[in-house]
Scaffold this active site. Structure first.
Site, PDB file in Angstrom:
ATOM      1  CE1 TYR A 155      -4.262   1.448  -0.391  1.00 11.72           C
ATOM      2  CE2 TYR A 155      -3.821   2.454   1.778  1.00 11.72           C
ATOM      3  CZ  TYR A 155      -4.446   2.240   0.754  1.00 11.72           C
ATOM      4  OH  TYR A 155      -5.813   2.891   0.560  1.00 11.72           O
ATOM      5  CE  LYS A 162      -7.538   5.702   1.330  1.00  9.78           C
ATOM      6  NZ  LYS A 162      -8.742   6.641   0.839  1.00  9.78           N
TER       7      LYS A 162
END
Ligand SMILES: NC(=O)c1ccc[n+]([C@@H]2O[C@H](COP(=O)([O-])OP(=O)(O)OC[C@H]3O[C@@H](n4cnc5c(N)ncnc54)[C@H](O)[C@@H]3O)[C@@H](O)[C@H]2O)c1
Length: 256
Positions: A155, A162
């Site tokens: 990720y 995020k």
């Protein structure tokens, strides 16, 4: 119309396909009595086609969250649809993008990282500010995160984006709280959407959910995340702001 969003006007960003969390959110919101306006990015004709598959077809406004002209014109475009009593009771931020380079943590350029943070985190602030003239006490902003408290396989800088989104939501909650506006996030488990397909190695990331979700998890079902968003848009969380509600089958609290 009855339902937990009866009489509310909700702006939903991020509809691309029926697998979009935003599409399911718009669907549940309409079924709960909301009047929905969508924004679409890029291939607007595709978004308009998907908008026809909602229980009630919703208008689509073009919005690239990195385009200041689009942001500056957003409130007027909403007014054009709603007339003199135009108002936004809820915003759904369901937007993320990371260039391929952002998924290689040690090699990523600042250009790739800044794009990911601009589109995926800063945009929560800019979208909300663009709608602020139409918002008032009781309005609710809800975004979508992927739990940024830990490091995930693959990720990489999207995880950092995020983390920035989660911080942005807290600061929005702080600064808009005095106007009676809440900001919260749903932290969703993995869903096979278009955004997910652009994550190299998404399967490896998603496989965690096959083993660790105590109540199970369906990668093909974005509706539970949409239902969580709708709950936060409703008046059933009147005193909740700066919060992150996990809709992840329970994975976030499992030690192993
Ligand atoms: N799919 C997952 O596994 C998962 C898990 C947790 C959180 N999320 C989050 O949910 C949100 C929605 O993603 P999704 O999985 O439904 O995928 P999706 O691909 O259906 O939605 C992503 C949306 O972002 C929009 N977008 C990209 N760049 C934009 C820009 N510059 N301006 C405006 N819109 C732009 C796209 O048009 C698309 O509609 C994202 O924030 C994503 O990170 C997804």
């Amino acid at each position: 119309m009855s339902g937990i969003l009866a009489g509310k006007r909700i702006l939903v960003t991020g509809v691309l396909t029926e697998a979009s969390i935003a599409f399911q959110t718009a669907k549940v919101a309409q079924n709960e009595g909301a009047e929905v306006i969508l924004t679409g990015f890029g291939r607007l004709s595709l978004v308009e086609r998907i908008a026809k598959r909602l229980p009630k077809e919703a208008p689509v406004i073009e919005l690239d969250v990195t385009n200041q002209e689009h942001l500056d014109g957003l409130a007027d475009k909403i007014r054009a649809h709603q007339g003199d009593d135009a108002r936004i009771d809820g915003i759904v931020h369901s937007i993320a993008f990371g260039p391929q380079g952002a998924f290689n943590f040690l090699e990523a350029s600042w250009e790739d990282v800044s794009t990911a943070v601009h589109v995926s985190a800063y945009s929560l602030k800019s979208l909300t500010m663009a709608c602020l003239p139409l918002m008032g006490r009781g309005s609710s902003v809800v975004g979508l995160t992927f739990d940024a408290q830990t490091a995930w396989p693959k990720y990489d800088w999207m995880g950092v984006a995020k983390a920035a989104l989660e911080g942005t939501s807290r600061y929005l909650a702080r600064d808009l709280g005095p106007q009676g506006i809440r900001s919260n996030l749903v932290s969703a488990g993995p869903i096979k959407s278009m955004a997910a397909k652009s994550i190299p190695g998404f399967e490896e990331l998603a496989d965690v959910w096959n083993h660790r979700a105590p109540i199970g998890w369906d990668l093909a079902d974005p509706e539970p995340a949409g239902r969580g968003v709708v709950a936060l848009l409703s008046d059933f969380f009147p005193n909740t702001t700066g919060e992150i509600v996990h809709v992840d089958g329970g994975v976030h609290m499992m030690g192993a």
